[in-house]
Design an enzyme around this catalytic site. Sequence first.
Site, short mmCIF file in Angstrom:
data_model
loop_
_atom_site.label_atom_id
_atom_site.label_comp_id
_atom_site.label_asym_id
_atom_site.label_seq_id
_atom_site.Cartn_x
_atom_site.Cartn_y
_atom_site.Cartn_z
N ASP A 8 -31.19 -15.33 18.46
CA ASP A 8 -30.66 -14.05 18.94
C ASP A 8 -30.69 -14.11 20.47
O ASP A 8 -30.96 -15.18 21.04
CB ASP A 8 -31.43 -12.86 18.34
CG ASP A 8 -32.85 -12.72 18.90
OD1 ASP A 8 -33.30 -13.63 19.65
OD2 ASP A 8 -33.50 -11.71 18.60
N CYS A 65 -36.07 -16.67 18.20
CA CYS A 65 -35.87 -15.32 18.73
C CYS A 65 -36.93 -15.13 19.82
O CYS A 65 -37.44 -16.11 20.36
CB CYS A 65 -35.88 -14.25 17.64
SG CYS A 65 -37.39 -14.09 16.69
N GLY A 66 -37.23 -13.89 20.17
CA GLY A 66 -38.21 -13.67 21.23
C GLY A 66 -39.58 -14.22 20.83
O GLY A 66 -40.25 -14.91 21.59
N THR A 67 -39.99 -13.89 19.61
CA THR A 67 -41.31 -14.29 19.12
C THR A 67 -41.25 -15.28 17.96
O THR A 67 -42.27 -15.88 17.61
CB THR A 67 -42.06 -13.05 18.60
OG1 THR A 67 -41.28 -12.48 17.53
CG2 THR A 67 -42.27 -12.01 19.68
N MET A 71 -37.31 -13.57 12.79
CA MET A 71 -36.52 -14.62 12.16
C MET A 71 -37.25 -15.19 10.95
O MET A 71 -36.65 -15.40 9.88
CB MET A 71 -36.27 -15.76 13.16
CG MET A 71 -35.33 -15.42 14.29
SD MET A 71 -33.63 -15.33 13.67
CE MET A 71 -32.70 -15.63 15.18
N HIS A 98 -47.49 -30.41 4.20
CA HIS A 98 -48.17 -29.68 3.13
C HIS A 98 -47.29 -28.63 2.44
O HIS A 98 -47.41 -28.43 1.23
CB HIS A 98 -49.42 -28.97 3.68
CG HIS A 98 -50.56 -29.91 3.93
ND1 HIS A 98 -51.85 -29.49 4.14
CD2 HIS A 98 -50.60 -31.27 4.02
CE1 HIS A 98 -52.65 -30.53 4.32
NE2 HIS A 98 -51.90 -31.63 4.29
N ARG A 133 -51.32 -32.45 -5.15
CA ARG A 133 -51.83 -31.08 -4.93
C ARG A 133 -50.85 -30.23 -4.13
O ARG A 133 -50.73 -29.02 -4.35
CB ARG A 133 -53.21 -31.10 -4.28
CG ARG A 133 -53.27 -31.62 -2.85
CD ARG A 133 -54.72 -31.74 -2.38
NE ARG A 133 -54.83 -32.03 -0.96
CZ ARG A 133 -54.58 -33.22 -0.41
NH1 ARG A 133 -54.16 -34.22 -1.15
NH2 ARG A 133 -54.73 -33.40 0.90
N HIS A 134 -50.11 -30.89 -3.22
CA HIS A 134 -49.14 -30.12 -2.43
C HIS A 134 -47.89 -29.81 -3.24
O HIS A 134 -47.30 -28.74 -3.09
CB HIS A 134 -48.82 -30.85 -1.13
CG HIS A 134 -50.02 -30.95 -0.23
ND1 HIS A 134 -50.73 -29.84 0.15
CD2 HIS A 134 -50.65 -32.02 0.30
CE1 HIS A 134 -51.76 -30.21 0.90
NE2 HIS A 134 -51.74 -31.53 1.00
C1 RB5 Z 1 -35.50 -8.90 20.43
O1 RB5 Z 1 -35.84 -8.05 21.48
C2 RB5 Z 1 -36.77 -9.31 19.69
O2 RB5 Z 1 -37.26 -8.23 18.97
C3 RB5 Z 1 -36.47 -10.48 18.78
O3 RB5 Z 1 -35.96 -11.54 19.52
C4 RB5 Z 1 -37.64 -11.04 17.99
O4 RB5 Z 1 -38.71 -11.32 18.84
C5 RB5 Z 1 -38.05 -10.30 16.80
O5 RB5 Z 1 -38.94 -10.68 16.04
#
Ligand code: RB5
Length: 150
Positions: A8, A65-67, A71, A98, A133-134
């Site tokens: 994104d 994405c940002g974090t 996603m 795994h 196991r996996h």
């Molecule tokens: C976008 O601002 C941010 O929310 C998105 O990139 C992401 O981090 C969401 O999980």
Amino acid sequence: MKIAIGCDHGGINLKPELIKYLESKGVEYIDFGCYDKNSVDYVDYAIKVSKSVQSKECDLGILICGTGIGMSIVANKFKGIRCGHCHDAFSAKMTRLHNNANILAFGERVIGVGLMTEIVENFIFTDFSGDERHIRRVEKIKAVENENMK
Ligand code: RB5
């Protein structure tokens, strides 16, 4: 090997670096967008990449994405998708070994280019261990999907 990639606006600066890395290794990819800095919904791009991996059009997927959190949440709603949310190279290797993860998600606001490259390298060049196991645990994940993803 073909990789589905998507981001994104929060991952738009790291995706060209990912592409540079994949091209340097001769790895084929399909870029599902987004393609500019306009604000978009990460959900839409996670869907495109997840469908591509689910249908086996691509072998693996990478989402930025940002974090990486949004996603990965979306990708893990798809039957047959196991998305690892990784911000270190060890986890990226282990989620292939795994969990037989088929999608990797991470955040541009969390890591830089150097670490991203190590994470991606471990993810795409590590195979599932295939240990009994996996296999059993991944089969149990599939059973959970069959029971709960109606
Ligand atoms: C976008 O601002 C941010 O929310 C998105 O990139 C992401 O981090 C969401 O999980």
